[in-house]
Design a protein around this motif. Structure first.
Motif, mmCIF file in Angstrom:
data_model
loop_
_atom_site.group_PDB
_atom_site.id
_atom_site.type_symbol
_atom_site.label_atom_id
_atom_site.label_comp_id
_atom_site.label_asym_id
_atom_site.label_seq_id
_atom_site.Cartn_x
_atom_site.Cartn_y
_atom_site.Cartn_z
ATOM 1 N N ARG A 68 54.042 -12.066 -6.159
ATOM 2 C CA ARG A 68 53.531 -11.546 -7.425
ATOM 3 C C ARG A 68 52.968 -10.139 -7.248
ATOM 4 O O ARG A 68 53.210 -9.248 -8.065
ATOM 5 N N ALA A 69 52.184 -9.922 -6.198
ATOM 6 C CA ALA A 69 51.557 -8.618 -5.996
ATOM 7 C C ALA A 69 52.593 -7.531 -5.718
ATOM 8 O O ALA A 69 52.543 -6.437 -6.297
ATOM 9 N N SER A 70 53.542 -7.811 -4.838
ATOM 10 C CA SER A 70 54.537 -6.788 -4.490
ATOM 11 C C SER A 70 55.480 -6.508 -5.658
ATOM 12 O O SER A 70 55.866 -5.357 -5.900
ATOM 13 N N MET A 71 55.854 -7.550 -6.429
ATOM 14 C CA MET A 71 56.773 -7.339 -7.541
ATOM 15 C C MET A 71 56.086 -6.655 -8.720
ATOM 16 O O MET A 71 56.711 -5.849 -9.432
ATOM 17 N N ALA A 72 54.810 -6.936 -8.938
ATOM 18 C CA ALA A 72 54.070 -6.226 -9.985
ATOM 19 C C ALA A 72 53.960 -4.747 -9.637
ATOM 20 O O ALA A 72 54.119 -3.874 -10.502
ATOM 21 N N LEU A 73 53.700 -4.464 -8.366
ATOM 22 C CA LEU A 73 53.630 -3.071 -7.928
ATOM 23 C C LEU A 73 54.989 -2.399 -8.098
ATOM 24 O O LEU A 73 55.077 -1.268 -8.583
ATOM 25 N N ALA A 74 56.062 -3.083 -7.719
ATOM 26 C CA ALA A 74 57.405 -2.516 -7.854
ATOM 27 C C ALA A 74 57.717 -2.201 -9.314
ATOM 28 O O ALA A 74 58.261 -1.135 -9.637
ATOM 29 N N ALA A 75 57.386 -3.123 -10.224
ATOM 30 C CA ALA A 75 57.655 -2.902 -11.642
ATOM 31 C C ALA A 75 56.869 -1.701 -12.166
ATOM 32 O O ALA A 75 57.399 -0.879 -12.929
ATOM 33 N N GLY A 76 55.613 -1.583 -11.747
ATOM 34 C CA GLY A 76 54.803 -0.452 -12.185
ATOM 35 C C GLY A 76 55.320 0.875 -11.657
ATOM 36 O O GLY A 76 55.376 1.869 -12.387
ATOM 37 N N LEU A 77 55.722 0.884 -10.391
ATOM 38 C CA LEU A 77 56.258 2.121 -9.814
ATOM 39 C C LEU A 77 57.556 2.516 -10.506
ATOM 40 O O LEU A 77 57.790 3.698 -10.782
ATOM 41 N N ALA A 79 58.481 1.865 -13.539
ATOM 42 C CA ALA A 79 58.189 2.381 -14.883
ATOM 43 C C ALA A 79 57.591 3.782 -14.804
ATOM 44 O O ALA A 79 57.946 4.673 -15.594
ATOM 45 N N GLY A 80 56.682 3.989 -13.857
ATOM 46 C CA GLY A 80 56.032 5.295 -13.748
ATOM 47 C C GLY A 80 56.964 6.396 -13.273
ATOM 48 O O GLY A 80 56.898 7.531 -13.768
ATOM 49 N N TRP A 81 57.811 6.071 -12.315
ATOM 50 C CA TRP A 81 58.746 7.074 -11.785
ATOM 51 C C TRP A 81 60.073 7.100 -12.531
ATOM 52 O O TRP A 81 60.929 7.922 -12.251
ATOM 53 N N MET A 82 60.245 6.176 -13.478
ATOM 54 C CA MET A 82 61.502 6.055 -14.235
ATOM 55 C C MET A 82 62.697 5.951 -13.286
ATOM 56 O O MET A 82 63.708 6.630 -13.424
ATOM 57 N N CYS A 83 62.534 5.058 -12.277
ATOM 58 C CA CYS A 83 63.598 4.836 -11.303
ATOM 59 C C CYS A 83 63.954 3.348 -11.312
ATOM 60 O O CYS A 83 63.158 2.512 -11.751
ATOM 61 N N PRO A 84 65.140 2.986 -10.826
ATOM 62 C CA PRO A 84 65.520 1.571 -10.823
ATOM 63 C C PRO A 84 64.715 0.764 -9.809
ATOM 64 O O PRO A 84 64.282 1.286 -8.778
ATOM 65 N N VAL A 85 64.515 -0.503 -10.112
ATOM 66 C CA VAL A 85 63.911 -1.466 -9.191
ATOM 67 C C VAL A 85 65.002 -2.441 -8.785
ATOM 68 O O VAL A 85 65.645 -3.057 -9.643
ATOM 69 N N TRP A 86 65.233 -2.572 -7.477
ATOM 70 C CA TRP A 86 66.261 -3.463 -6.961
ATOM 71 C C TRP A 86 65.615 -4.754 -6.469
ATOM 72 O O TRP A 86 64.949 -4.756 -5.422
ATOM 73 N N PRO A 87 65.748 -5.873 -7.157
ATOM 74 C CA PRO A 87 65.248 -7.158 -6.641
ATOM 75 C C PRO A 87 66.243 -7.760 -5.652
ATOM 76 O O PRO A 87 67.435 -7.887 -5.951
ATOM 77 N N VAL A 88 65.750 -8.127 -4.477
ATOM 78 C CA VAL A 88 66.621 -8.629 -3.399
ATOM 79 C C VAL A 88 66.122 -9.999 -2.938
ATOM 80 O O VAL A 88 64.984 -10.117 -2.459
ATOM 81 N N SER A 93 78.447 -4.758 -5.507
ATOM 82 C CA SER A 93 79.335 -5.897 -5.734
ATOM 83 C C SER A 93 79.149 -6.531 -7.110
ATOM 84 O O SER A 93 80.110 -6.953 -7.750
ATOM 85 N N ALA A 94 77.904 -6.590 -7.590
ATOM 86 C CA ALA A 94 77.634 -7.248 -8.867
ATOM 87 C C ALA A 94 77.593 -6.263 -10.031
ATOM 88 O O ALA A 94 77.830 -6.635 -11.172
ATOM 89 N N GLY A 95 77.282 -5.015 -9.725
ATOM 90 C CA GLY A 95 77.209 -4.015 -10.781
ATOM 91 C C GLY A 95 75.883 -3.995 -11.509
ATOM 92 O O GLY A 95 75.523 -3.006 -12.133
ATOM 93 N N SER A 96 75.138 -5.100 -11.454
ATOM 94 C CA SER A 96 73.821 -5.172 -12.080
ATOM 95 C C SER A 96 72.988 -6.204 -11.333
ATOM 96 O O SER A 96 73.523 -7.053 -10.617
ATOM 97 N N PHE A 97 71.685 -6.124 -11.506
ATOM 98 C CA PHE A 97 70.780 -7.016 -10.798
ATOM 99 C C PHE A 97 70.278 -8.126 -11.718
ATOM 100 O O PHE A 97 70.266 -7.996 -12.941
ATOM 101 N N ALA A 98 69.854 -9.217 -11.088
ATOM 102 C CA ALA A 98 69.185 -10.285 -11.822
ATOM 103 C C ALA A 98 67.843 -9.757 -12.329
ATOM 104 O O ALA A 98 67.348 -8.730 -11.859
ATOM 105 N N PRO A 99 67.228 -10.419 -13.302
ATOM 106 C CA PRO A 99 65.911 -9.985 -13.769
ATOM 107 C C PRO A 99 64.898 -9.948 -12.631
ATOM 108 O O PRO A 99 65.013 -10.684 -11.642
ATOM 109 N N LEU A 100 63.906 -9.083 -12.771
ATOM 110 C CA LEU A 100 62.866 -8.950 -11.760
ATOM 111 C C LEU A 100 61.891 -10.113 -11.904
ATOM 112 O O LEU A 100 60.871 -10.023 -12.574
ATOM 113 N N GLU A 101 62.236 -11.229 -11.268
ATOM 114 C CA GLU A 101 61.417 -12.433 -11.323
ATOM 115 C C GLU A 101 61.303 -13.036 -9.932
ATOM 116 O O GLU A 101 62.271 -13.003 -9.157
ATOM 117 N N PRO A 102 60.140 -13.593 -9.583
ATOM 118 C CA PRO A 102 60.004 -14.229 -8.266
ATOM 119 C C PRO A 102 60.843 -15.491 -8.171
ATOM 120 O O PRO A 102 61.013 -16.214 -9.152
#
Length: 264
Positions: free
Chosen positions: A94-103, A105-114, A234-243
């Motif tokens: 939760r902590a790392s993914m919340a930080l990733a989502a905030g970054l 949004a702030g940097w207007m860059c993609p977030v890659w969930p792996v 390979s997928a062209g898009s990522f799954a939603p940013l969810e734990p």
């Protein structure tokens, strides 16, 4: 994740932030890393009960040390944020993914969930075990209360208690493991040797050799980044940013519901 022909051929340019909070509070290391292309710059291990509150200030200090900050602003802003989605620690994810989502949004860059299992399989492929990855690697990682999470090469993830691995028994869920296993529950100083011993004894009684443990305690930042690049290609898009949880979260809403918003 099937291994591409050459992981090193995946083009990842620019700056990346890599966050892995899956192991926090589960006894396995978690990491924050700054990457230039596929080359790891600064890297810090995050652990302990207070780790959740340390993610943001630690990342800022690392960026300042690396010269990625101009005053209060990241310059240039990273190209992407890559974050491990689990399974793993409820708080760490939760902590790392919340930080990733905030970054993002702030940097207007993609977030890659792996997913953690994809990163682990990518790591063992980078270490020269590509054929094992092609044949199927089950990823075993730490859980609480004497259990491990199993993410099989085929099928759904499940939790497995060590006591279920008697030489006569079979896992309560899932099925028999693949020929290869990797993850923090089977390699490195946090290994669970009784698990592998039970699996190998059981396999020997069934006429087999048992699973071979591959050398990956926790995926490297490069492996996490390349796993994200492979998913993007390979997928062209990522799954939603969810734990990704194996166990249902223990935190539950109050039986009477949430309190109403206060009146002005």
């Amino acid at each position: 994740m099937k291994r591409p022909v050459d992981l090193e051929s995946l083009l990842v340019s620019g700056r990346s932030i890599v966050l892995n909070g899956a192991g926090v509070r589960l006894g396995a290391p978690s990491t924050i890393a700054l990457m230039e292309g596929t080359h790891s710059g600064l890297q810090n291990v995050v652990s302990g009960p207070a780790a959740a509150s340390a993610w943001a200030p630690l990342l800022r200090a690392m960026m300042e040390q690396a010269g990625w900050m101009q005053g209060q602003v990241a310059s240039p802003a990273p190209e992407r944020v890559v974050v491990v989605t689990g399974p793993g620690s409820f708080t760490g994810l939760r902590a790392s993914m919340a930080l990733a989502a905030g970054l993002g949004a702030g940097w207007m860059c993609p977030v890659w969930p792996v997913p953690l299992a994809d990163a682990v399989r990518c790591d063992v492929a980078l270490q020269g075990y590509g054929r094992a990855v092609d044949q199927g690697v089950d990823v075993l990682c730490h859980a609480r209360r004497g259990r491990v999470f199993v993410v099989p090469a085929v099928g759904k993830a499940y939790a497995l208690a060590l006591k279920d691995q008697s030489i006569e028994g079979t896992p309560t869920k899932g099925g028999k493991l693949a020929g290869f296993v990797a993850g923090d529950a089977v390699a490195g100083p946090t290994a669970l040797p009784e698990l592998l011993t039970a699996l190998r004894v059981r396999a020997a009684l069934q006429g087999g050799k048992g699973p071979m443990a591959l050398p990956c305690q926790t995926p490297s930042p490069k492996a996490i980044l390349l796993a994200g690049a492979f998913l993007a290609a390979s997928a062209g898009s990522f799954a939603p940013l969810e734990p990704f949880y194996v166990d249902a979260p223990e935190a539950k809403l109050p039986a009477a519901g949430l309190r109403p918003q206060p009146h002005a």
